[in-house]
Write an enzyme that holds these catalytic residues in place. Sequence first.
Site, mmCIF file in Angstrom:
data_model
loop_
_atom_site.group_PDB
_atom_site.id
_atom_site.type_symbol
_atom_site.label_atom_id
_atom_site.label_comp_id
_atom_site.label_asym_id
_atom_site.label_seq_id
_atom_site.Cartn_x
_atom_site.Cartn_y
_atom_site.Cartn_z
ATOM 1 N N HIS A 92 35.981 103.505 49.802
ATOM 2 C CA HIS A 92 37.322 103.369 49.221
ATOM 3 C C HIS A 92 38.165 102.596 50.226
ATOM 4 O O HIS A 92 37.702 102.257 51.311
ATOM 5 C CB HIS A 92 37.952 104.750 48.998
ATOM 6 N N GLU B 196 37.545 105.571 53.922
ATOM 7 C CA GLU B 196 38.721 104.783 53.555
ATOM 8 C C GLU B 196 38.725 103.611 54.526
ATOM 9 O O GLU B 196 39.007 103.770 55.713
ATOM 10 C CB GLU B 196 40.005 105.609 53.713
ATOM 11 N N HIS C 175 37.670 102.866 42.633
ATOM 12 C CA HIS C 175 39.065 102.510 42.338
ATOM 13 C C HIS C 175 39.229 100.997 42.261
ATOM 14 O O HIS C 175 38.810 100.270 43.178
ATOM 15 C CB HIS C 175 39.989 103.112 43.398
ATOM 16 N N GLU D 227 40.724 98.588 45.034
ATOM 17 C CA GLU D 227 40.166 98.712 46.383
ATOM 18 C C GLU D 227 39.005 97.731 46.553
ATOM 19 O O GLU D 227 37.860 98.105 46.814
ATOM 20 C CB GLU D 227 39.766 100.174 46.620
#
Length: 403
Positions: free
Chosen positions: A289, A358, A161, A164
């Site tokens: 991420h 994450e 992404h 990110e």
Amino acid sequence: MRKLITMALAAIFMTGNAFGAMHFVHLKAKTDIERSKIANIIHIDQVIEDSIYAVVNEDDLKELKKEIGYLLIETHVYVPKGPKNNSEEIEFPKKDEKYHTYKETMDVLDEMARKYPKIVTSLSLGTSVEGRELKGLRITGPRNLKSDAFIPGIFFVGAHHAREHLSTEVPLLLLKYLLENYGTDQRITDLVNGRDIYFVPMLNPDGAMHDIKGRKYKMWRKNRIENSKGSFGVDLNRNYSYGWGTGGSSRRETSDVFMGPKPFSEPETQAVKKFVEEHANIRIILSFHTFSELILYPWGGKKDGVSGKDGQVFTKMAETMSKWNKYKPMQASGLYVATGDTCDWAYGEHGIFCFTFELSPKSRWRGGFYPGAKVIEPAFQANILPALYLIDKAADPYGVLKK
Ligand code: 0X9
Ligand code: ZN
């Protein structure tokens, strides 16, 4: 006159998105059924108790109002921070210059390959939509480079992404750390000698560089393919084949969670597929991420947990790693159901134990996708032990179940 003012306002609010302003939205979603309904339309940036927060484009907002307007409790135009800048310069905003651009990232990879030729080889997985080379490194003991013997492998990948950016910095620091400590730190020397460690720190370079163009963040998520009606981007983490298009992704090209016209339609996801399938020794994947500080594991596309021993391996590994980085371990669909992500494919198709981290920060109030350069070093430090653990366990993932 009025038209001029409207145009000026539109220009101010434009965040580089050809489809107009971006909007902050806050929705009430009490159940995971409601959350998953929302995930079919937009990307959910953060879940806190019964609230969902996101920044969405004009089209996504329209769709939200039409489909589930009753869940919306707050919306306003999202104005990104930072000075006005209309240049095309590809560089991070001044205060975030510590982050690496695509060129700087490639320079680090080249420098490492030059500096440590005995244990590093350069990899090229393919090219992005805009023609950037998708580069990586293979790190392994000097003897392995010359032999065909089976060595357990692990693959670290960052920046599916665009916005990110921390997800490039952490693998970049990790690979440097392994190289700089090889030969002096016994644990690292043994791990490198006994494994094939693959790194691709920036899988979506076009998106990531678009996000910083003009030294102003644009909240860009997807890659930069031109869609059929002139909008841009496919969500690479909805483009993998396993369960593709069966929930938590959208067929609308302008959506931030657009799944693409078919599974693996994008050169970036094709590159991962080809690479992983050509390297059958890969037993573990870690896809970086941001944000929320979570350790996610399959299934992401359905509520069922992974069954049998494999399910126990996932939970055991996630719980062990969470003790070091203090991230919350959970099944990915517990956040929201979404199909077409890296890990469901890697595990579902190839039985690879695949995790999504994450990274920091924990919440949007601590900077969300743009937490600043101060988080780079602590995010790296927090993830050294989890990364070493995964490298170790690539030899025998089921070993974690032994007493
Ligand atoms: O939505 C995603 O692709 C990931 N979150 S992010 O904010 N980095 O975009 C999470 C993927 C986890 N997988 C599923 N929930 N299926
Ligand atoms: Zn992401």
